[in-house]
Each structure stands twice: as structure tokens, then as C-alpha cells.
Design an enzyme around this catalytic site. Structure first.
Site, mmCIF file in Angstrom:
data_model
loop_
_atom_site.group_PDB
_atom_site.id
_atom_site.type_symbol
_atom_site.label_atom_id
_atom_site.label_comp_id
_atom_site.label_asym_id
_atom_site.label_seq_id
_atom_site.Cartn_x
_atom_site.Cartn_y
_atom_site.Cartn_z
ATOM 1 N N TYR A 16 -11.204 47.621 42.008
ATOM 2 C CA TYR A 16 -11.117 46.241 41.434
ATOM 3 C C TYR A 16 -11.740 45.494 43.049
ATOM 4 O O TYR A 16 -13.153 44.171 42.244
ATOM 5 C CB TYR A 16 -9.923 45.594 40.503
ATOM 6 N N GLU A 38 -7.857 35.977 32.713
ATOM 7 C CA GLU A 38 -7.287 35.682 33.532
ATOM 8 C C GLU A 38 -6.112 35.003 32.313
ATOM 9 O O GLU A 38 -5.119 34.082 33.362
ATOM 10 C CB GLU A 38 -8.112 34.689 34.046
ATOM 11 N N TRP A 46 -1.839 40.176 38.503
ATOM 12 C CA TRP A 46 -3.084 40.520 38.524
ATOM 13 C C TRP A 46 -3.435 42.093 38.123
ATOM 14 O O TRP A 46 -3.653 42.611 36.902
ATOM 15 C CB TRP A 46 -4.139 40.032 39.269
#
Length: 185
Positions: A16, A38, A46
Site C-alpha cells: 500500500y 478512512e 489502517w
């Protein structure tokens, strides 16, 4: 280990960081998907959300705002049992509110992307970090954008989460100066 990648060694997160995070994103629907994810990240890592991304895509119509905006309480009830997503009703309802806000922004600004990029005058802001210890987590611009998004019904997007989104979507270039994956502007 790449210091820019937040010291992680997890291959999902590294992929990522190396290929997605901080790369300027201009597609309105891709920006919507990222901001919705988000908002799910609030209070969680995350990496947790990254591992659940495919399930969120399935649960929320591949993040098609027009379809999500039509979702009902019954749909949210179903999602409370949906596998491999965060079962927080308010967070799930937030994605529906965000889709409705997205559609209003599209009406008012012609494009969600144009609306977001107007906060940085249409080009990424290089944060010019030399070391990870220099990174900040909020600023006035993120605070203003968070407030403006809330006016359109966006939820779970306080200033810190909004700042994180600005970095992830490449509106802020928060890669360290020596990061091999730093975008060229």
C-alpha cells in the site's frame, strides 16, 4: 526497512505504501472510496481496514455513491452481520451519509475531486519531511476541510482523519524526501 513506511514490515501495508499511499488521486469515485475507508479507520489501525477493503467493496456496492446513497436502515441491519467489516452501526451509517454528501458536492462543484483539490490549489503540497519524527497529524487546512465536509453530512472525518486522507490521496506528499516511492510532481 523503509522508514517512510511507518516502520512496518507487513507486506500488505508495504505494498500500500509503495504503490498507493501518497500518489495523487484525481478520480472522484476513487477519492470517495478512500475517504469512506478512512472514516472506518477512526480509532483503528489502517492495516485493519486494508485487510477488510475487499469486504467493504462488496458490502457497499463497489463504493458507487449513487447506490450507497439509497441504502436503508434495513441494509445497515444486514451489514451488521456482513463478514469481515467493522460492525459499528454509526460508522456504517456514516458511509451512507457520505455518499449523499458526495452527490451534493458533485452538484455544487461539478466534481468531488475538484472540490477536494481546491483546498491545495490543484496540486500536491510537498510536506518536505526528512525524517518520520517530523510528521504532523493535523493542520489548519485539514481542520477547514473536515468542517466543510461535515456541512455536507460527512461523519467520522475529524481533522486528524481528514489530514490522514489528504496524505493518503496525495493532496499532501508526506513521503520522506529520500523515499524511493515519493511521487514526482
Amino acid at each position: 526497512m523503509n522508514e517512510c513506511a511507518f516502520g512496518t514490515k507487513d507486506p500488505i501495508y508495504l505494498d500500500y505504501h509503495n504503490h498507493v499511499w501518497g500518489q495523487p488521486l484525481y478520480d472522484s469515485k476513487a477519492l470517495f472510496k478512500l475517504i469512506a475507508l478512512e472514516s472506518q479507520h477512526a480509532g483503528l489501525s489502517w492495516l485493519t481496514i486494508l485487510k477488510k477493503k475487499a469486504s467493504y467493496e462488496e458490502a457497499f456496492h463497489q463504493f458507487e455513491p449513487e447506490k450507497i446513497a439509497q441504502m436503508s436502515e434495513t441494509d445497515i441491519d444486514r451489514l451488521m452481520e456482513f463478514p469481515n467489516i467493522i460492525h459499528n452501526r454509526k460508522k456504517l451509517e456514516a458511509i451512507v451519509s457520505q455518499a449523499q454528501g458526495y452527490l451534493k458536492i458533485e452538484q455544487d462543484y461539478d466534481s468531488f475531486s475538484q472540490f477536494l483539490w481546491s483546498y491545495v490549489d490543484g496540486k500536491p503540497i510537498d510536506m518536505q519531511y526528512q525524517h518520520a519524527s517530523e510528521r504532523i497529524t493535523v493542520d489548519e487546512r485539514a481542520t477547514r476541510l473536515s468542517k466543510d465536509l461535515k456541512a455536507y453530512g460527512f461523519k467520522f472525518l475529524g481533522p486528524v482523519t481528514t489530514f490522514s486522507f489528504l496524505e493518503a490521496a496525495g493532496l499532501y506528499d508526506a513521503h520522506l524526501q529520500n523515499c524511493p516511492f515519493k511521487p514526482t510532481h
